[in-house]
Design an enzyme around this catalytic site. Structure first.
Site, mmCIF file in Angstrom:
data_model
loop_
_atom_site.group_PDB
_atom_site.id
_atom_site.type_symbol
_atom_site.label_atom_id
_atom_site.label_comp_id
_atom_site.label_asym_id
_atom_site.label_seq_id
_atom_site.Cartn_x
_atom_site.Cartn_y
_atom_site.Cartn_z
ATOM 1 N N CYS A 115 -4.686 -5.363 8.484
ATOM 2 C CA CYS A 115 -3.440 -6.121 8.360
ATOM 3 C C CYS A 115 -3.477 -7.414 9.170
ATOM 4 O O CYS A 115 -2.715 -8.315 8.912
ATOM 5 C CB CYS A 115 -2.271 -5.276 8.819
ATOM 6 S SG CYS A 115 -2.221 -3.719 7.987
ATOM 7 N N THR A 146 3.955 3.366 5.865
ATOM 8 C CA THR A 146 4.891 2.397 6.443
ATOM 9 C C THR A 146 6.333 2.837 6.162
ATOM 10 O O THR A 146 7.194 2.783 7.052
ATOM 11 C CB THR A 146 4.630 0.985 5.863
ATOM 12 O OG1 THR A 146 3.279 0.635 6.164
ATOM 13 C CG2 THR A 146 5.567 -0.053 6.441
ATOM 14 N N THR A 195 13.365 7.472 -8.247
ATOM 15 C CA THR A 195 12.617 8.438 -9.066
ATOM 16 C C THR A 195 11.233 8.650 -8.460
ATOM 17 O O THR A 195 10.536 7.680 -8.170
ATOM 18 C CB THR A 195 12.481 7.890 -10.505
ATOM 19 O OG1 THR A 195 13.806 7.602 -10.973
ATOM 20 C CG2 THR A 195 11.817 8.889 -11.428
ATOM 21 N N ASN A 210 -6.240 3.307 14.421
ATOM 22 C CA ASN A 210 -6.930 2.835 13.218
ATOM 23 C C ASN A 210 -8.070 1.875 13.531
ATOM 24 O O ASN A 210 -9.018 1.757 12.775
ATOM 25 C CB ASN A 210 -5.945 2.167 12.249
ATOM 26 C CG ASN A 210 -5.000 1.208 12.925
ATOM 27 O OD1 ASN A 210 -4.311 1.568 13.876
ATOM 28 N ND2 ASN A 210 -4.965 -0.025 12.458
ATOM 29 N N SER A 248 -0.344 8.742 4.826
ATOM 30 C CA SER A 248 -0.475 7.954 3.615
ATOM 31 C C SER A 248 -1.539 8.559 2.696
ATOM 32 O O SER A 248 -2.506 9.134 3.192
ATOM 33 C CB SER A 248 -0.921 6.552 4.040
ATOM 34 O OG SER A 248 -0.912 5.697 2.956
ATOM 35 N N GLY A 249 -1.374 8.397 1.391
ATOM 36 C CA GLY A 249 -2.343 8.967 0.455
ATOM 37 C C GLY A 249 -3.672 8.227 0.417
ATOM 38 O O GLY A 249 -4.729 8.830 0.263
ATOM 39 N N HIS A 250 -3.605 6.884 0.592
ATOM 40 C CA HIS A 250 -4.824 6.115 0.294
ATOM 41 C C HIS A 250 -5.887 6.171 1.371
ATOM 42 O O HIS A 250 -6.934 5.532 1.241
ATOM 43 C CB HIS A 250 -4.468 4.666 -0.094
ATOM 44 C CG HIS A 250 -3.975 3.784 1.002
ATOM 45 N ND1 HIS A 250 -4.750 2.802 1.557
ATOM 46 C CD2 HIS A 250 -2.784 3.729 1.630
ATOM 47 C CE1 HIS A 250 -4.039 2.156 2.483
ATOM 48 N NE2 HIS A 250 -2.846 2.700 2.537
ATOM 49 N N GLN A 297 -4.254 8.011 10.313
ATOM 50 C CA GLN A 297 -5.720 8.016 10.438
ATOM 51 C C GLN A 297 -6.259 9.365 10.916
ATOM 52 O O GLN A 297 -7.443 9.489 11.205
ATOM 53 C CB GLN A 297 -6.162 6.901 11.407
ATOM 54 C CG GLN A 297 -5.862 5.501 10.908
ATOM 55 C CD GLN A 297 -6.738 5.060 9.736
ATOM 56 O OE1 GLN A 297 -7.729 5.712 9.397
ATOM 57 N NE2 GLN A 297 -6.368 3.963 9.093
HETATM 58 N N1 PLP Z 1 -0.488 3.574 10.317
HETATM 59 C C1 PLP Z 1 -1.827 3.470 10.488
HETATM 60 C C2 PLP Z 1 -2.437 4.030 11.726
HETATM 61 C C3 PLP Z 1 -2.615 2.868 9.505
HETATM 62 O O1 PLP Z 1 -3.931 2.775 9.662
HETATM 63 C C4 PLP Z 1 -1.974 2.341 8.343
HETATM 64 C C5 PLP Z 1 -2.761 1.635 7.317
HETATM 65 O O2 PLP Z 1 -3.806 1.079 7.556
HETATM 66 C C6 PLP Z 1 -0.581 2.479 8.224
HETATM 67 C C7 PLP Z 1 0.119 3.103 9.231
HETATM 68 C C8 PLP Z 1 0.148 1.964 7.014
HETATM 69 O O3 PLP Z 1 -0.154 2.738 5.890
HETATM 70 P P1 PLP Z 1 0.383 2.321 4.432
HETATM 71 O O4 PLP Z 1 -0.571 1.294 3.944
HETATM 72 O O5 PLP Z 1 0.338 3.562 3.623
HETATM 73 O O6 PLP Z 1 1.751 1.825 4.598
#
Ligand code: PLP
Length: 411
Positions: A333, A74, A243, A152, A205-207, A182
Site C-alpha cells: 500500500c 479493511t 447482498t 505484513n 481477508s480471502g486474498h 497475515q
Molecule cells: N491488514 C494486513 C496486515 C494486511 O496485510 C492487509 C493487506 O495487505 C490488510 C489488512 C488489508 O486487507 P484487504 O486488502 O483485504 O483490505
C-alpha cells in the site's frame, strides 16, 4: 505477459484452481439472490450458511453466527473498531501499535480527528512489542485495543495471547481486536482455546489464502456488542447491509479448508527452509545487508524483509521487475512513495538501509528454482546500484564517510 517469478504472497495470492472451480457455478446457474424466497434461491442461502459453518468450525468459533462475511480485511477492521466505539460512546481512549497496516493506523488517525485519544505502542529494533507497555497504557477509559497478529512487512508475530489476556486483566471492559490478515494459513487458530479466548474481534481477508480479492471475515465473539458499520438491509443476521457476495464466500470457504489442511500437514511450514536459504545466500553474497525483524522471537515462515546500505528500494524493485521478479518495497500500500516504510522507521532501522528495504514473501507455488534464480540476480543488481551510489566506497566495498550522515536512527 512474459514469465514472472512471483515472490509477493503477502501482497496477494493467486486464486487456487479448486477455489475457482467451487465458485464457477455461482457465477452461472446459481446466480439467485440468497435472500429470495423461492426454492432455487433458498438452496443458495443454504450453501452460504454451509460455507459459514465450515469457516466457523475451522476457526474454532462456537456458533456460525460469530462469522460475518465482509468485503475485505479493511472493512472487517473498520467494522470492529468503529462498531465498538459506536456501541460505547462514552469511552474515548483507544490503543494500537505504530506498525499496524494502514487499515488500522488510518482508522485510528481518523478517530483522533473525531476527538478520541489514541496510544500508539512502540516496537523495539526487532519489531517486538512490550506486553508491559500495553499494561501501562490501559486505563478505565480504554474501550478498545487493536493489535495485529503478524506484521505484513517483516513477518514478526506478536504474542497475541499475552496481549489480549493482559488487556482483560487490566480492564475487563476493554475489547480486544486483532488484525490476523497475515496470520491465517500460517499459524493454527482456535478462537475458543485458552490462547485465544480473550480476543473479541478477529479480522482477515480471502486474498491472502488463495481466495479472490474482495471478500473478508470478521469474527465477533458471542456476547460482544457492535453497532452496525454498513447500514442497509437485514443481511448477515442484521449485522451488515448488502447482498452477500455468494461466489466469493463459497470460494473463501474452499480456500480456508485447503489452508487449514495444508497447515496440519506441515507443508507450508517447510517454506521456512526456502526462506532461510534465501537469507543465508544473500548474506553470503551481499555485504552490509540486514534482515529486518530477523532476530525477533517469532516470525512467520514465508516473509523476509531485507535491506542494503546505500541504495534505493525502488531502484532494486525496478531492476528486479525487468527480470520478471515480483517483490514489494515496504508494504504494497505504500510502495510508489519513496518514504521509508513506517514499520522500519518504528523499528529504528537507519535511514541508509530503511530506504533500500524489499520484502520477499513466498507461498504455496514457490519453487526452489525461483529462489535460486533470485539469489543469483539480486546480488548483481545491488552491486551495480552501489557502483553508482554517492554513499558507497567502491574500492573498500563499504559505505563511505558521507553515508554516516544518513545513518542516524529515524523517529
Ligand atoms: N491488514 C494486513 C496486515 C494486511 O496485510 C492487509 C493487506 O495487505 C490488510 C489488512 C488489508 O486487507 P484487504 O486488502 O483485504 O483490505
Amino acid at each position: 505477459m512474459s514469465k514472472i517469478i512471483y515472490l509477493d504472497y503477502n501482497s496477494t495470492t493467486p486464486i487456487a484452481s479448486e477455489v475457482l472451480d467451487a465458485m464457477m457455478p455461482y457465477f452461472k446457474e446459481k446466480y439467485q439472490n440468497p435472500s429470495s424466497k423461492y426454492q432455487s434461491a433458498m438452496e443458495i442461502s443454504v450453501d452460504v450458511e454451509n460455507a459459514r459453518a465450515t469457516i466457523a468450525k475451522l476457526l474454532g468459533a462456537k456458533v456460525p453466527e460469530e462469522i460475518l462475511f465482509t468485503g475485505s480485511a479493511t472493512e472487517s477492521i473498520n467494522h470492529a473498531i468503529r462498531g465498538t466505539l459506536k456501541a460505547y460512546p462514552n469511552k474515548k481512549h483507544i490503543i494500537t501499535t505504530t506498525v499496524e497496516h494502514p487499515a488500522v493506523l488510518e482508522t485510528f488517525k481518523d478517530l483522533e480527528r473525531d476527538g478520541y485519544r489514541a496510544t500508539y505502542l512502540k516496537v523495539d529494533h526487532n519489531g517486538e512489542l512490550s506486553v508491559d507497555d500495553l499494561k501501562q497504557a490501559i486505563t478505565k477509559d480504554t474501550i478498545l485495543v487493536s493489535i495485529m497478529y503478524t506484521n505484513n512487512e517483516t513477518g514478526v508475530v506478536f504474542p497475541i495471547d499475552k496481549l489480549s489476556k493482559i488487556t482483560k486483566e487490566n480492564n475487563p471492559e476493554t475489547f480486544f481486536h486483532t488484525d490476523a490478515t497475515q496470520a491465517i494459513g500460517k499459524i493454527p487458530i482456535n478462537l475458543y482455546s485458552d490462547e485465544f479466548k480473550h480476543i473479541d474481534f478477529f479480522s482477515m481477508s480471502g486474498h491472502k489464502i488463495y481466495a479472490p480479492k474482495g471478500v473478508g471475515i470478521l469474527f465477533i465473539r458471542k456476547g460482544a456488542r457492535l453497532r452496525k458499520f454498513i447500514t442497509g438491509g437485514h443481511h448477515e443476521f442484521n449485522k451488515r447491509g448488502g447482498t452477500p457476495n455468494v461466489p466469493f464466500i463459497i470460494g473463501l470457504a474452499k480456500a480456508f479448508e485447503h489452508s487449514i489442511d495444508d497447515l496440519k500437514s506441515g507443508k507450508p511450514q517447510k517454506l521456512a527452509v526456502l526462506r532461510d536459504f534465501l537469507e543465508t545466500e544473500l548474506k553470503k553474497k551481499i555485504p552490509y545487508m540486514y534482515v529486518n525483524g530477523g532476530n525477533a522471537k517469532a516470525r512467520v515462515f514465508n516473509t523476509s524483509n531485507v535491506s542494503f546500505d546505500c541504495i534505493e528500494g525502488e531502484s532494486i524493485l525496478f531492476q528486479l521487475d525487468k527480470l520478471g521478479f515480483c517483490v514489494s518495497s515496504g508494504s504494497a500500500c505504500t510502495s510508489g512513495s519513496l518514504e521509508p516504510s513506517h514499520v522500519l522507521r518504528a523499528m529504528q532501522v537507519p535511514l541508509t538501509s530503511a530506504h533500500s528495504s524489499i520484502r520477499i514473501s513466498i507461498g504455496r507455488y514457490t519453487k526452489k528454482e525461483d529462489i535460486e534464480m533470485f539469489v543469483d540476480a539480486l546480488p548483481k543488481i545491488v552491486k551495480r546500484l552501489r557502483e553508482i551510489s554517492p554513499f558507497w566506497d567502491k574500492k573498500l566495498n563499504k559505505p563511505n564517510e558521507m553515508a554516516a550522515h544518513y545513518s542516524c536512527p529515524t523517529d
